[in-house]
Structure formats: C-alpha cells, structure tokens
Write an enzyme that holds these catalytic residues in place. Structure first.
Site, PDB file in Angstrom:
ATOM      1  N   ASP A 182      -1.312   6.490   6.406  1.00  0.00           N
ATOM      2  CA  ASP A 182      -2.436   5.682   5.924  1.00  0.00           C
ATOM      3  C   ASP A 182      -2.749   4.687   7.041  1.00  0.00           C
ATOM      4  O   ASP A 182      -2.006   3.746   7.273  1.00  0.00           O
ATOM      5  CB  ASP A 182      -2.026   4.963   4.636  1.00  0.00           C
ATOM      6  CG  ASP A 182      -3.113   4.018   4.119  1.00  0.00           C
ATOM      7  OD1 ASP A 182      -4.166   3.903   4.769  1.00  0.00           O
ATOM      8  OD2 ASP A 182      -2.892   3.408   3.057  1.00  0.00           O
TER       9      ASP A 182
ATOM     10  N   TRP B 149       0.836  -1.212   0.000  1.00  0.00           N
ATOM     11  CA  TRP B 149       0.000   0.000   0.000  1.00  0.00           C
ATOM     12  C   TRP B 149       0.865   1.255   0.000  1.00  0.00           C
ATOM     13  O   TRP B 149       0.601   2.216  -0.717  1.00  0.00           O
ATOM     14  CB  TRP B 149      -0.976  -0.007   1.173  1.00  0.00           C
ATOM     15  CG  TRP B 149      -2.060  -1.028   1.005  1.00  0.00           C
ATOM     16  CD1 TRP B 149      -2.296  -2.105   1.813  1.00  0.00           C
ATOM     17  CD2 TRP B 149      -3.035  -1.098  -0.047  1.00  0.00           C
ATOM     18  NE1 TRP B 149      -3.355  -2.834   1.326  1.00  0.00           N
ATOM     19  CE2 TRP B 149      -3.823  -2.240   0.193  1.00  0.00           C
ATOM     20  CE3 TRP B 149      -3.311  -0.317  -1.173  1.00  0.00           C
ATOM     21  CZ2 TRP B 149      -4.885  -2.616  -0.646  1.00  0.00           C
ATOM     22  CZ3 TRP B 149      -4.366  -0.685  -2.012  1.00  0.00           C
ATOM     23  CH2 TRP B 149      -5.135  -1.818  -1.747  1.00  0.00           C
TER      24      TRP B 149
ATOM     25  N   LYS C  82     -12.315  -1.263   6.784  1.00  0.00           N
ATOM     26  CA  LYS C  82     -11.493  -2.231   7.509  1.00  0.00           C
ATOM     27  C   LYS C  82     -11.918  -2.269   8.977  1.00  0.00           C
ATOM     28  O   LYS C  82     -12.317  -3.283   9.492  1.00  0.00           O
ATOM     29  CB  LYS C  82     -10.010  -1.868   7.412  1.00  0.00           C
ATOM     30  CG  LYS C  82      -9.507  -1.590   5.989  1.00  0.00           C
ATOM     31  CD  LYS C  82      -9.271  -2.843   5.191  1.00  0.00           C
ATOM     32  CE  LYS C  82      -9.090  -2.622   3.696  1.00  0.00           C
ATOM     33  NZ  LYS C  82      -7.950  -1.849   3.291  1.00  0.00           N
TER      34      LYS C  82
HETATM   35  C1  LIG Z   1      -7.384  -1.426   1.950  1.00  0.00           C
HETATM   36  C2  LIG Z   1      -6.256  -0.476   2.013  1.00  0.00           C
HETATM   37  C3  LIG Z   1      -6.080   0.524   1.046  1.00  0.00           C
HETATM   38  C4  LIG Z   1      -7.003   0.679  -0.142  1.00  0.00           C
HETATM   39  O1  LIG Z   1      -8.217   1.138   0.296  1.00  0.00           O
HETATM   40  P1  LIG Z   1      -9.411   1.533  -0.699  1.00  0.00           P
HETATM   41  O2  LIG Z   1     -10.426   2.040   0.241  1.00  0.00           O
HETATM   42  O3  LIG Z   1      -9.807   0.270  -1.407  1.00  0.00           O
HETATM   43  O4  LIG Z   1      -8.898   2.553  -1.637  1.00  0.00           O
HETATM   44  C5  LIG Z   1      -5.023   1.398   1.200  1.00  0.00           C
HETATM   45  N1  LIG Z   1      -4.192   1.308   2.243  1.00  0.00           N
HETATM   46  C6  LIG Z   1      -4.329   0.359   3.190  1.00  0.00           C
HETATM   47  C7  LIG Z   1      -3.358   0.292   4.326  1.00  0.00           C
HETATM   48  C8  LIG Z   1      -5.367  -0.558   3.098  1.00  0.00           C
HETATM   49  O5  LIG Z   1      -5.522  -1.505   4.050  1.00  0.00           O
END
Ligand SMILES: *Cc1c(COP(=O)(O)O)cnc(C)c1O
Length: 360
Positions: free
Chosen positions: A172, A102, A196
């Site tokens: 993030d 990511w 999540k």
């Molecule tokens: C799932 C995830 C993403 C992508 O998320 P989207 O909402 O599908 O754009 C980005 N970074 C992390 C750490 C993730 O777990």
C-alpha cells in the site's frame, strides 16, 4: 488569488502549474469545445488523455512492460479486499507486516476472505518503528507479503522494499507513491489512492505483475477482477475521468520537474529541514525511530499539549493549514508530499521557532 501552504494528509495540495492548466482547459480542452468532465469516456479525446496518463506514469516511475497499470475506484480501502480476492490464488493465507493503522485495517479486511497472518507488528511500540526484518516469521507458501510502505498516520516509512524471497511483495503506497525513485520489479503489486501524492480523490492506481492476475476468488465482482479490468483498459464501466485527467497532468509535471530522482532529492531536503529542527530543540517531539521516519508525513507533539489549539490558530493565521494531527494520535502532523514546495516547509519551521520563542 492567495494560496496557502496546505499540509493536509489527503486530499492534499496539488502542484500549482497543474491547477492552472486545469483552469485554462476547464471549458475547452484543446479546442474540443468542451471540458474533460463533459467528455464521454469512449470519446477519442478522452482515450488519448487516458493513454497519455499511463504512458507518462510508466515513464516517470519506470514500470516494466510485464506489469499492468489499472485505474480503479474505491480508494486503498477497496484494495484491502480486492487484493486478497485477486491474489490469494487458491493459497491458504497471506502474510502481513503491520507497522501502523492502515496495515492493520488491510489485514483485518483480508482476514474476512482467507488467512491473513500477522508475521510482524510494531503495535506494542505504538507504531513508532518497523520490526527488524530478521524477526518476521514469513510463510514460504504465503500467497503474498503485504506491507504499508508509508504509514500516513504514524509517519513510519520503509526505507526500501524488504527482501521476502520468491513470495510476491504487495505494498500500500498510498502516501508515498512516486515520492522518490523505487524499483517496481521488487513488488508483485502496488496500490495507491490518488489523493495523497498523485492527484484528486476518486482514482486508485494498481500496478500488478501480469502473471499474478486471472485467478480471483469465487464470487468476486467483475469490477474487482484485475484481469477483467486489464482486458477492458480500466473502462469496464465509466471511470473517474476528471481525476484520471488531472493525474495525467501531475505525471507530466513530475517529468518537467526532473523525474523521481529530482523530486526525491527535493523531498529529502524538505524532510531534513523539518526533522533537523525537531531534533535540535525540546519543545516539539517526533517519536519515530530515525531510520524509519517518513519523508511524507511528519507527526509531532508539543511539550505543552494545552497549547495545541493556539498552535493551530497561529499557524492558520500564518497561512499554514492542515496541521492538526490524526484523531488517533493528537498533536500535529505535517504532510509534505511532492507538491509541497520547500518554501512551505521553511515557513512551517519559521512559524514553529517563533511559536516556541513567544509561547513555549
Ligand atoms: C489514506 C490511506 C488509505 C485510505 O485511503 P482511501 O483512499 O481513503 O481508501 C489507506 N492506506 C494508506 C497508507 C493511506 O495513506
């Protein structure tokens, strides 16, 4: 009704009391004669839902008043571009610490808009660790330092916010937001897709220090401008009203559960149960360096990968789903977010033991 234990990485399991409340209010939200899905976002009922959501979020996480909370769309993936659009602020580049896929994606997207230096990476170690802080080659003039607090695919998590001096730290936190107490003031900006650990897909949280906004790159769309969004209470256009409402119920649930301290302790117990078992035998293996093991996503492989399909079939029959590993890594992954009860992790460990005993 029968509920299974869902270990999916996201969209993921939600707290049962939240789903029950959604069900009870689906047709008639608190005597309004309609469901939240049907309400105008300008309606005072929805405004009260949106405001309560932010209030509860601020309280449960402890967000200082000089931070804006934005409710956006496009997931963390949109933020990979929106963060540099807003935070480069005329600076030449931002620094990226890449500890998984990511973070790699975030860096690539930012590189389309300006400088995006990789100042540390654990790719050579197959993202099983976090490079020692002393080895990072940070630029004191960087616009910000970007980390991924928890790499969802590789199961690698920062134990705490790294020290980066006066350069704003951006994280993030999609897969670890509000999984334990943390100090928002250590960060310039935090973003997280809801699906999540917070609620349904469709909503993206952005928590940003006020002084960092209002200097977007030329050409940035209004809908991606944090200042415009903040000035419009995240309602420049129609927001994802239903996910916003459900997230609000999740924050209320978190308060009832005892807040981040209690939730963090429970998450630590869940992770310990699984990792202790992984470390106590030889059939299953988690490759991540111990200090950086994720409390939220636990990847593991079987010593006999030809048994993967049988493991998945058997676990499904035992009421445990979503255990198939990410396509990049193969093997298995158990995502054990806030809403996964301890009984779910215990059931998984029992199944793993039984599987080794009979098939291993
Ligand atoms: C799932 C995830 C993403 C992508 O998320 P989207 O909402 O599908 O754009 C980005 N970074 C992390 C750490 C993730 O777990």
């Amino acid at each position: 009704m029968s509920r299974i234990f869902n270990f999916s990485a996201g969209p993921a399991t939600l707290p049962l009391p939240v789903l029950e409340q959604v069900q009870a209010e689906l047709l008639d939200w608190q005597g309004s004669g309609m469901g939240v899905m049907e309400m105008s976002h300008r309606d005072k009922d929805f405004t009260s839902i949106a405001q309560a959501c932010e209030r509860d979020l601020r309280e449960v996480v402890g967000i200082p008043s000089h931070y804006k909370v934005l409710f956006m769309q496009g997931g963390a993936t949109a933020q990979f571009a929106v963060v540099p659009q807003n935070l480069l602020r005329g600076k030449a580049s931002a620094d990226f610490v890449v500890t998984g896929d990511w973070g790699k994606k975030a860096q690539k997207e930012a590189a389309r808009l300006g400088g995006a230096r990789v100042v540390a990476s654990s790719e050579a170690q197959k993202f099983t660790t976090i490079p020692d802080r002393a080895s990072w080659s940070l630029d004191p003039d960087a616009a910000y330092v970007h980390i991924t607090s928890n790499e969802t695919i590789h199961g690698v998590e920062f134990p705490d916010a790294p020290e980066v001096g006066s350069v704003p730290l951006v994280s993030d936190m999609s897969s670890s937001f509000a999984s334990r107490p943390f100090d928002v003031s250590r960060y310039g900006l935090i973003y997280a897709g809801a699906q999540k650990n917070i609620g349904p897909a469709g909503l993206t949280l952005v928590i940003v220090r006020e002084d960092l906004i209002g200097q977007v790159l030329p050409g940035t769309f209004a809908i991606h401008d944090y200042k415009v969004m903040a000035d419009n209470d995240s309602m420049l256009n129609t927001p994802p009203t239903f996910p916003w409402y459900v997230c609000g119920l999740v924050f209320q649930w978190m308060k009832r559960e005892g807040g981040l301290a209690a939730i963090g302790e429970r998450n630590a117990r869940k992770a310990a149960l699984l990792y202790d078992y992984l470390d106590a035998q030889d059939f299953y293996n988690n490759p991540v360096a111990r200090p950086y093991r994720s409390q939220m996503n636990v990847p593991f492989t079987l010593a006999a990968p030809e048994l993967d399909a049988e493991f998945l079939k058997g676990s499904k029959a035992a009421g445990l789903i979503g255990l198939k590993g990410h396509r990049l890594l193969g093997g298995m992954r158990a995502s054990i977010y806030n809403a996964m009860p301890e009984a779910g992790v215990a059931a998984l460990v029992e199944f793993m033991k039984e599987f080794v005993r009979t098939k291993g």
